[in-house]
Write an enzyme that holds these catalytic residues in place. Structure first.
Site, PDB file in Angstrom:
ATOM      1  N   ASP A 299     -66.623  -4.382  24.756  1.00  0.00           N
ATOM      2  CA  ASP A 299     -66.956  -3.162  25.503  1.00  0.00           C
ATOM      3  C   ASP A 299     -68.464  -3.098  25.757  1.00  0.00           C
ATOM      4  OD1 ASP A 299     -66.776  -0.698  26.724  1.00  0.00           O
ATOM      5  OD2 ASP A 299     -66.637   0.435  24.846  1.00  0.00           O
ATOM      6  N   SER A 395     -71.087   7.740  25.239  1.00  0.00           N
ATOM      7  CA  SER A 395     -70.655   6.358  25.389  1.00  0.00           C
ATOM      8  C   SER A 395     -71.728   5.521  26.073  1.00  0.00           C
ATOM      9  CB  SER A 395     -69.372   6.281  26.209  1.00  0.00           C
ATOM     10  OG  SER A 395     -68.277   6.778  25.488  1.00  0.00           O
TER      11      SER A 395
END
Length: 450
Positions: A299, A395
């Site tokens: 990610d 995030s």
């Protein structure tokens, strides 16, 4: 790839035979004439089993080749090459990836290593010239160069003093063959010293004597590498400045929103209403090709800005860690961002920050925590009792750790369960697991001129 529908209880051996015949027709081999079925119905199950064994054997063989055990695997094609063919000046892979990532900085002191003759070797100071530093930094994807220096071999971590090499006549970063032709293998460094390198001034900030839940409001210049990634003008994720042109963030932030013109980057401010901040346009978005949305594996993503940032104290890059650098369990690091201050809440108008200790993957994978889903390329940080964590809107933001007054990007905010819940600390992409990928993308773009 075989479709699992071949093996449902309603399928027959005839389906299987048809598949094999179809494969024959795809090639140049013609199948035998089958005007009549000459096979006894009783033997059909055995034939099915035999065909299955053959197909599985072929699949396993292809899989072994694709895994490239003991070799270098070309990501752009199903091809394996000998390690000795990597970084030898010849493009063996379709996209030439075997000739990128041939340089790295290792250990706490940023010791220079190059990949040559099939292995990583530490660069001796023998024959080194200061002007080689600029070329080396370009091989790392940096357009800047600060300095190079000497370090006694005795001060190098054990794993980086097994093989040595010296460099000479290494002046052109544009010619891939220059590295291969410039290396001289050595059993030891005659000078007794190895090269340490610095390509960018990074990881510094003004001096100060907790997606953030349980945190504190940030002050100007406290986290100068923190950016707000805005999609059509709305804050969506965080990110970190690693060079004046490159931002690192999470792949899940950009995976379904893969249009650079829709994004802008704001940096150098604390309160979102600050009208003096102007947005920077995004030229390119690169997310890891092996990103897995379901498991959050790999990610990580990069954004290249259309124009370089003006570094001024309010805006500064954070340092990337070096290859093999370790950050111990329990070390206090810091998270920051404009994420929600409560689960399900709105994003914050002010940048918040918090201190969180690093947690070992062994503890984080305990059945009462994340139950085995944490991979080696992931990193956990936080308090098992809860109370402090990243949250929605954080995030892609930094997990920053200070080491000898230099701040390093140890992780990038990836995922969690809820916000600040008990036994559910934040999970981050471990930067050291992606150094090769980061530097390769930067190097490719630098050499390609885009």
């Amino acid at each position: 790839m075989l479709d699992k529908s071949f093996f449902t209880e309603n399928s027959s051996c005839f389906n299987f035979t048809e598949a094999v015949v179809s494969v024959w027709f795809l090639g140049d081999i013609q199948p035998p004439s089958m005007c009549h079925v000459l096979i006894s119905p009783k033997s059909l199950p055995y034939i099915c089993v035999l065909l299955l064994v053959v197909i599985l054997a072929v699949a396993i063989g292809l899989g072994a080749q694709y895994n490239c055990i003991g070799k270098f695997r070309c990501r752009s094609s199903f091809k394996c090459i000998q390690k000795s063919a990597r970084c030898n000046g010849v493009f063996n892979c379709k996209e030439g990836e075997d000739e990128y990532g041939c340089v790295r900085l290792s250990g706490k002191k940023a010791v220079l290593q190059v990949f040559t003759s099939g292995s990583w070797r530490t660069v001796c100071s023998d024959d080194w010239k200061a002007e080689y530093g600029n070329t080396t930094c370009k091989h790392l994807g940096f357009s800047s160069y600060v300095s190079s220096g000497y370090l006694p071999v005795a001060a190098v971590e054990k794993q980086f003093k097994r093989h040595f090499v010296s460099l000479s006549h290494w002046l052109s970063a544009d010619q891939v063959t220059s590295l291969h032709n410039a290396t001289n293998l050595r059993e030891e460094c005659t000078s007794g010293n190895v090269i340490i390198l610095k390509c960018l001034v990074c990881g510094t900030r003004a001096s100060y004597g907790p997606r953030i839940v349980g945190g504190n409001a940030s002050s100007p210049q406290q986290w100068p590498w923190q950016v707000s990634l805005q999609f059509h003008g709305l804050h969506l994720c965080g990110g970190s400045v690693i060079t004046p042109r490159w931002i690192i963030t999470a792949a899940h932030c950009v995976y379904d929103l893969y249009l650079p013109s829709s994004w802008s980057v704001q940096v150098g401010f604390v309160t979102r209403q600050d009208t003096q901040v102007h947005p920077y346009s995004v030229e390119k978005i690169i997310y890891h090709r092996n990103y897995k949305p379901k498991t959050m594996g790999n990610d990580i993503a990069l954004m290249k800005l259309a124009a370089p940032l003006a570094l001024n104290g309010h805006i500064e890059p954070i340092c990337l860690p070096n290859f093999g650098e370790q950050f111990p369990e329990g070390k206090m690091c810091w998270i920051s961002g404009w994420g929600a201050t409560a689960e399900g809440g709105e994003t914050s108008e002010t940048m918040n920050y918090a201190g969180v200790p690093l947690i070992s993957n062994t503890i984080c994978n305990h059945r009462d925590v994340y139950g085995g889903i944490i991979t080696p390329s992931m990193l956990c940080a936080g308090f098992l009792k809860g109370g402090v964590d990243t949250c929605q809107g954080d995030s892609g933001g930094p997990l920053a750790c200070e080491d000898m007054s230099i701040w390093k990007l140890v992780g990038t905010t990836s995922f969690g369960v809820g916000c600040a819940e008990e036994n559910k600390p934040g999970v981050y992409s471990r930067t050291t697991s992606f150094l090769d990928w980061i530097h390769e993308q930067m190097e490719v773009n630098l050499k390609s001129g885009y």
